[in-house]
Design a protein around this motif. Structure first.
Motif, mmCIF file in Angstrom:
data_model
loop_
_atom_site.group_PDB
_atom_site.id
_atom_site.type_symbol
_atom_site.label_atom_id
_atom_site.label_comp_id
_atom_site.label_asym_id
_atom_site.label_seq_id
_atom_site.Cartn_x
_atom_site.Cartn_y
_atom_site.Cartn_z
ATOM 1 N N TYR A 130 0.836 -1.198 0.000
ATOM 2 C CA TYR A 130 0.000 0.000 0.000
ATOM 3 C C TYR A 130 0.876 1.255 0.000
ATOM 4 N N ARG A 131 1.902 1.252 0.866
ATOM 5 C CA ARG A 131 2.734 2.447 0.975
ATOM 6 C C ARG A 131 3.613 2.663 -0.243
ATOM 7 N N ARG A 132 3.948 1.595 -0.946
ATOM 8 C CA ARG A 132 4.830 1.769 -2.114
ATOM 9 C C ARG A 132 4.052 1.697 -3.418
ATOM 10 N N GLU A 133 3.736 0.480 -3.872
ATOM 11 C CA GLU A 133 3.169 0.319 -5.208
ATOM 12 C C GLU A 133 1.815 1.009 -5.346
ATOM 13 N N VAL A 413 21.987 13.050 4.064
ATOM 14 C CA VAL A 413 20.683 12.379 4.098
ATOM 15 C C VAL A 413 20.227 12.171 2.658
ATOM 16 N N TRP A 414 20.032 10.899 2.314
ATOM 17 C CA TRP A 414 19.623 10.553 0.958
ATOM 18 C C TRP A 414 18.268 9.847 1.011
ATOM 19 N N ALA A 415 17.458 10.077 -0.021
ATOM 20 C CA ALA A 415 16.148 9.426 -0.069
ATOM 21 C C ALA A 415 15.740 9.246 -1.520
ATOM 22 N N HIS A 416 14.663 8.492 -1.750
ATOM 23 C CA HIS A 416 14.108 8.424 -3.105
ATOM 24 C C HIS A 416 12.876 9.327 -3.167
ATOM 25 N N PRO A 417 12.412 9.646 -4.374
ATOM 26 C CA PRO A 417 11.357 10.662 -4.478
ATOM 27 C C PRO A 417 10.026 10.267 -3.824
ATOM 28 N N GLY A 418 9.840 8.991 -3.521
ATOM 29 C CA GLY A 418 8.578 8.568 -2.908
ATOM 30 C C GLY A 418 8.553 8.714 -1.390
ATOM 31 N N VAL A 419 9.672 9.112 -0.810
ATOM 32 C CA VAL A 419 9.742 9.191 0.663
ATOM 33 C C VAL A 419 8.984 10.421 1.168
ATOM 34 N N ASN A 478 12.380 5.258 -7.359
ATOM 35 C CA ASN A 478 11.493 4.651 -6.350
ATOM 36 C C ASN A 478 12.352 3.805 -5.405
ATOM 37 N N ALA A 479 11.684 3.083 -4.492
ATOM 38 C CA ALA A 479 12.430 2.362 -3.455
ATOM 39 C C ALA A 479 13.423 1.369 -4.063
#
Ligand code: COA
Length: 577
Positions: A130-133, A413-419, A478-479
């Motif tokens: 739910y949180r990702r796809e 601090v690194w992240a992907h755009p969905g965070v 994405n993740a």
């Protein structure tokens, strides 16, 4: 466009849509679906172009959908209907699933289709999918649909009626506990895992532990060759209990008792503390191959220059003992001769700060809050003082409250755009917060921006956090893409010819900062305010935590979300018109 988000709660999907659509330039307001009359009032006040329903548990009233364009996110493929869409898809091992965006009408999930997306399934919990796809697909559907609205208004485009859509879905009933039940004498490990994953985070699988009724969550494959009666509890580790299956074993990380004062989710060994204490501890090495369950894991790149410490705490909640274990792990890996240390939180959440459920379960919530925040601060301090290598917080999942500030304790601090980040504390009963945020935040944001981020109490998507300088990089798409790119980025950092001077500058800055104002002073000031939150006469934090843990239904929409309820909103709306 003016978009009113009508939702059961401001959950992760709603937060992501809110933040992304705001970035797209839309004017947004939120109303929780509490009563028809409240929703009607919100629509009258906001006069939206579109009502968007990302997460509803009941139908939109006719008084609204008959007069306004209402788009509803359904977490199922075209033609799928019913309240347990994702539960069935996980339980039945669908290879592919999807999201459909429907226009609300008189029949639940049967409106005209505005957009749909499909995605391959992963072996993961319902909540993770739910949180990702689902979230990615829903966002794509909403953007596609909003782009069609002008043409729809002009009569140049129309959505596809369900009867005309070539969907493969069908109507499915609510999944009941009888559908979810585990037959320990028959179900193999894969079946037990699938059943619990289909019910995780809610409602869990009704079962018994030590003869007492409870719901099970957070299942992981256990070692093979474990003997005993299927279903028997045989060991414990990191809060989880090992149960025998017909062909191996499973770790049960969390359980919720059905009755009593502690009928909320807790680590299994805490929900059944007395019984679990009698089980043998089955320790696991910090440095090990993937595949063996444990909350902490450390690994190094082949050349030994990059170390990665994973801490996968369920729901990102970090209790006192978990913080202490993490702190000990940081100390242990600091003895390794690496140049870069990547702190990779869990795949679902980086961290959501102190563990509110364990605090609620403690004999003294105030004392446990105090111990927990001190243990959390110790983790942050260990990172801040680690000056002989570059530290990177790699956000594979969302981060909230103290968890966000824990990330800022790393150099990068690194992240992907969905965070989605929630870098503020006030939603939890006006908590002041610690984690050295009064030291860490001003290092990254100008005072005015820092004050706004803390006061607005709104979620930020990683690209926005990158723009304002709260985080350093946002990549990978994405993740999954992030995980692939992460290793290369960390390796490049370790190979950087300027690494030595970078580390010198880091150590010098820490020394200057310490001379200007010691870390202990920041901590003391923050904790003095937290002491008042925990022990003072204003019980707001305890009340807010109780409602959060008990999942009390919302009775009103917070003002910072319900912009249409701001004083003067109607005047501004008219002026804009
Ligand atoms: N302690 C215990 N459980 C927590 C938690 C915490 N600090 N933060 C989140 N959770 C749990 C939620 O209860 C929920 O449980 P569930 O699996 O039973 O549904 C799950 O994690 C997911 O959280 P949810 O609120 O549904 O996620 P979200 O993406 O919609 O919202 C936050 C994310 C961070 C905004 C929200 O979870 C939150 O406000 N958490 C509390 C943060 C906080 O105040 N921490 C203490 C101060 S440092």
């Amino acid at each position: 466009m003016r978009i009113l988000i009508l939702t059961h709660s401001f959950n992760s999907l709603t937060q992501r849509l809110h933040a992304e659509l705001a970035r797209d330039g839309h004017a947004l307001s939120v109303e929780f679906d509490i009563r028809d009359s409240v929703a009607e009032e919100a629509v009258a006040l906001f006069a939206p172009d579109v009502v968007l329903a990302p997460f509803l548990k009941r139908a939109i009233p006719e008084s609204i959908w008959s007069r306004h364009l209402c788009l509803v996110v359904h977490p199922g493929i075209v033609g799928d209907r019913g309240p347990s869409a994702l539960d069935w898809a996980v339980a039945e091992g669908e290879a592919e699933w999807g999201v459909t965006l429907l226009q609300a009408n008189a029949e639940m999930d049967a409106g005209d289709i505005w957009a749909s997306r499909r995605f391959p399934m992963r072996a993961a919990t319902k909540a993770s999918l739910y949180r990702r796809e689902v979230t990615e697909a829903a966002l794509a559907c909403v953007r596609e649909a909003l782009a069609q609205v002008p043409a729809w208004r002009d009569g140049a485009w129309r959505p596809t009626p369900l009867a005309e859509a070539a969907g493969q879905g069908r109507e499915r009933p609510l999944m009941r506990q009888t559908d979810r039940a585990i037959d320990w004498a028959r179900d193999d490990t894969a079946t037990v895992l699938a059943k619990i994953r289909a019910a995780d985070g809610f409602p869990g699988v009704a079962d018994r532990l030590f003869g007492e009724a409870c719901h099970l969550f957070d299942a992981h494959p256990g070692p093979a060759g474990i003997t005993g009666e299927p279903g028997a509890c045989v060991a414990r580790r990191d809060g989880a209990i090992l149960r025998v299956t017909v062909d191996g074993s499973v770790w049960i990380g969390h359980a919720r008792r059905v009755e009593g004062e502690q009928a909320f989710k807790l680590p299994a060994t805490e929900a059944f503390a007395e019984q679990a204490a009698a089980l043998p501890e089955r320790p696991v090495a910090l440095m090990r191959e993937d595949g063996e369950y444990g909350e902490l894991r450390y690994r190094e790149s082949e050349d030994g220059r990059v170390g990665t410490l994973e801490f996968a705490f369920y729901n990102g909640a970090m209790g006192t003992a978990q913080c202490r274990r993490l702190r000990a792990a940081i100390d242990a890996v600091a003895a390794r001769p690496t140049r870069v240390l990547v702190l990779s939180g869990g795949p679902e959440f980086w961290s959501n700060g102190i563990h509110l459920n364990r605090i609620e379960a403690a004999d003294s919530a105030a004392d446990e809050s105090w111990d927990n925040i001190n243990a959390m601060d110790d983790v942050c301090e260990a990172l801040i003082r680690l000056t002989d290598r570059v530290t990177v917080a790699a956000l594979r999942g969302n981060a909230g409250a103290g968890g966000c500030f824990l990330a800022l304790a790393a150099d990068l601090v690194w992240a992907h755009p969905g965070v989605v980040l929630n870098p503020h504390y006030k939603n939890m009963g006006n908590l002041f917060g610690s984690e050295y945020w009064t030291y860490l935040l001003p290092r990254r944001l100008p005072a005015e921006m820092a004050a706004r981020v803390m006061a607005d109490r709104l979620p930020l998507v990683a690209p926005r956090a990158r723009e304002i300088g709260l985080i350093d990089a946002c990549f990978g798409g994405n993740a999954a893409g992030f995980e692939t790119a992460l290793a290369d980025r960390a390796a490049a950092l370790a190979d950087d010819p300027d690494l030595a001077s970078r580390l010198q500058a880091k150590a010098a800055r820490r020394a200057t900062d310490e001379a200007e104002r010691p870390l202990a002073a920041y901590r003391e000031d923050e904790l003095a305010r937290m002491r008042r939150n925990f022990y003072g006469f204003d019980p707001s934090y305890h009340v807010a935590r109780y409602h959060f843990v008990s999942k009390t239904p919302q009775s009103w929409t917070p003002r910072h979300l319900a912009r249409h309820r701001e004083l003067g909103w109607a005047d501004r709306k008219e002026a804009a018109a």
